[in-house]
Design a protein around this motif. Sequence first.
Motif, PDB file in Angstrom:
ATOM      1  N   ASN A 110      -2.723  -0.156  11.646  1.00 39.51           N
ATOM      2  CA  ASN A 110      -2.878   1.352  12.076  1.00 39.51           C
ATOM      3  C   ASN A 110      -3.449   1.249  13.591  1.00 39.51           C
ATOM      4  O   ASN A 110      -4.373   0.722  14.016  1.00 39.51           O
ATOM      5  N   PHE A 111      -2.643   1.926  14.396  1.00 31.83           N
ATOM      6  CA  PHE A 111      -3.068   1.994  16.158  1.00 31.83           C
ATOM      7  C   PHE A 111      -3.103   0.442  16.448  1.00 31.83           C
ATOM      8  O   PHE A 111      -4.088  -0.126  17.182  1.00 31.83           O
ATOM      9  N   SER A 112      -2.373  -0.455  16.091  1.00 32.28           N
ATOM     10  CA  SER A 112      -2.209  -1.812  16.261  1.00 32.28           C
ATOM     11  C   SER A 112      -3.518  -2.672  15.661  1.00 32.28           C
ATOM     12  O   SER A 112      -3.387  -3.828  16.208  1.00 32.28           O
ATOM     13  N   ASP A 113      -4.338  -2.071  14.978  1.00 28.64           N
ATOM     14  CA  ASP A 113      -5.531  -2.787  14.731  1.00 28.64           C
ATOM     15  C   ASP A 113      -5.391  -2.945  13.351  1.00 28.64           C
ATOM     16  O   ASP A 113      -5.455  -1.999  12.480  1.00 28.64           O
ATOM     17  N   PRO A 114      -5.326  -4.084  12.606  1.00 28.44           N
ATOM     18  CA  PRO A 114      -5.568  -4.791  11.315  1.00 28.44           C
ATOM     19  C   PRO A 114      -6.908  -4.475  10.769  1.00 28.44           C
ATOM     20  O   PRO A 114      -7.991  -4.781  11.453  1.00 28.44           O
ATOM     21  N   GLU A 115      -7.020  -3.547   9.850  1.00 26.97           N
ATOM     22  CA  GLU A 115      -8.334  -3.273   9.147  1.00 26.97           C
ATOM     23  C   GLU A 115      -8.294  -3.238   7.669  1.00 26.97           C
ATOM     24  O   GLU A 115      -6.789  -3.176   6.934  1.00 26.97           O
ATOM     25  N   LYS A 116      -9.047  -3.553   6.870  1.00 25.66           N
ATOM     26  CA  LYS A 116      -8.939  -3.724   5.326  1.00 25.66           C
ATOM     27  C   LYS A 116      -9.073  -2.180   4.681  1.00 25.66           C
ATOM     28  O   LYS A 116      -9.517  -1.228   5.535  1.00 25.66           O
ATOM     29  N   PHE A 117      -8.226  -2.060   3.586  1.00 21.87           N
ATOM     30  CA  PHE A 117      -8.095  -0.876   3.097  1.00 21.87           C
ATOM     31  C   PHE A 117      -8.296  -1.082   1.437  1.00 21.87           C
ATOM     32  O   PHE A 117      -8.131  -2.151   1.136  1.00 21.87           O
ATOM     33  N   ILE A 118      -8.484  -0.012   0.959  1.00 19.81           N
ATOM     34  CA  ILE A 118      -8.477  -0.031  -0.595  1.00 19.81           C
ATOM     35  C   ILE A 118      -7.974   1.167  -1.083  1.00 19.81           C
ATOM     36  O   ILE A 118      -8.259   2.553  -0.458  1.00 19.81           O
ATOM     37  N   MET A 119      -6.934   1.299  -1.895  1.00 23.50           N
ATOM     38  CA  MET A 119      -6.326   2.613  -2.439  1.00 23.50           C
ATOM     39  C   MET A 119      -6.661   2.788  -4.008  1.00 23.50           C
ATOM     40  O   MET A 119      -6.825   1.592  -4.711  1.00 23.50           O
ATOM     41  N   TRP A 120      -6.905   3.860  -4.508  1.00 15.93           N
ATOM     42  CA  TRP A 120      -7.342   4.100  -6.034  1.00 15.93           C
ATOM     43  C   TRP A 120      -6.149   4.936  -6.129  1.00 15.93           C
ATOM     44  O   TRP A 120      -6.016   6.226  -5.909  1.00 15.93           O
TER      45      TRP A 120
END
Length: 260
Positions: free
Chosen positions: A64-74
Amino acid sequence: MILLNNPTLRTVTVLAVCALLAAGTAAAQDLTADDVIAKNIEASGGAEAWAKVKTIRMSGTYVNFSDPEKFIMWRARPNLYRFDCKRINYYTVHAYDGKQAWWVNGLVDPQFEKPGPIPSQGNLDKVTLRERFFEPVFWNYKEKGNSVELTGREDLDGDDVYVLNVTLADGSAETWYINAETFLAAAMTGFTYDFGRRCKLDAFFSDYRKVDGIVLPYLIESEYLIRYRSMEIENIEINADDFDMGVFVMPDPEGWEKKL
């Protein structure tokens, strides 16, 4: 060899083959919207397997906005949803508790001296409200108040796809592209909201894998305006024993900073 050298018989043979191919194509095109949906459900693991799924937890990398970050979805039945990630170093939450959408987003609302959970309203909550659906909108679409029309077949990046136009109960419209060979969803076009502004959305689904009897995409890409976002899923848990239903409830803003 005698038959092949006979012009009349050769012409008849070619015509017969063409007729068979045309008949096969016509038969494939005779599928109804409900036929395509039924095949999509079966390709996704089947209605029986999906009925057993009560909760889903996903995690991976979100670009997102070219930056890879960790996510979690429930996700939990019937329509509970939460998505946590970071955007430009701001911790962000989008959630739906079954009655209202809420969020944490210091990036969008500069009035926050400290990011805290608040109900989201207007265009700001429409993305969350769309994401809350546990299953695709064209599954059991009549019970959901949606309508579906099969408009034909197209070529999508070299793949033959069925095209389903879906009008949701709230009046919004989407177009789903179902691969004519695998009957899994290949893409979707619709609308999203960027900082509250409505804009066209293109989403693409790939790298399908089976998890506990159901089939899900492990790569979801989306494009809108000048933005490109992707979710590369690394782990999916179905009906996890440690699934906490409390994650959907908006926390008390007091002391929120301590919970980050």
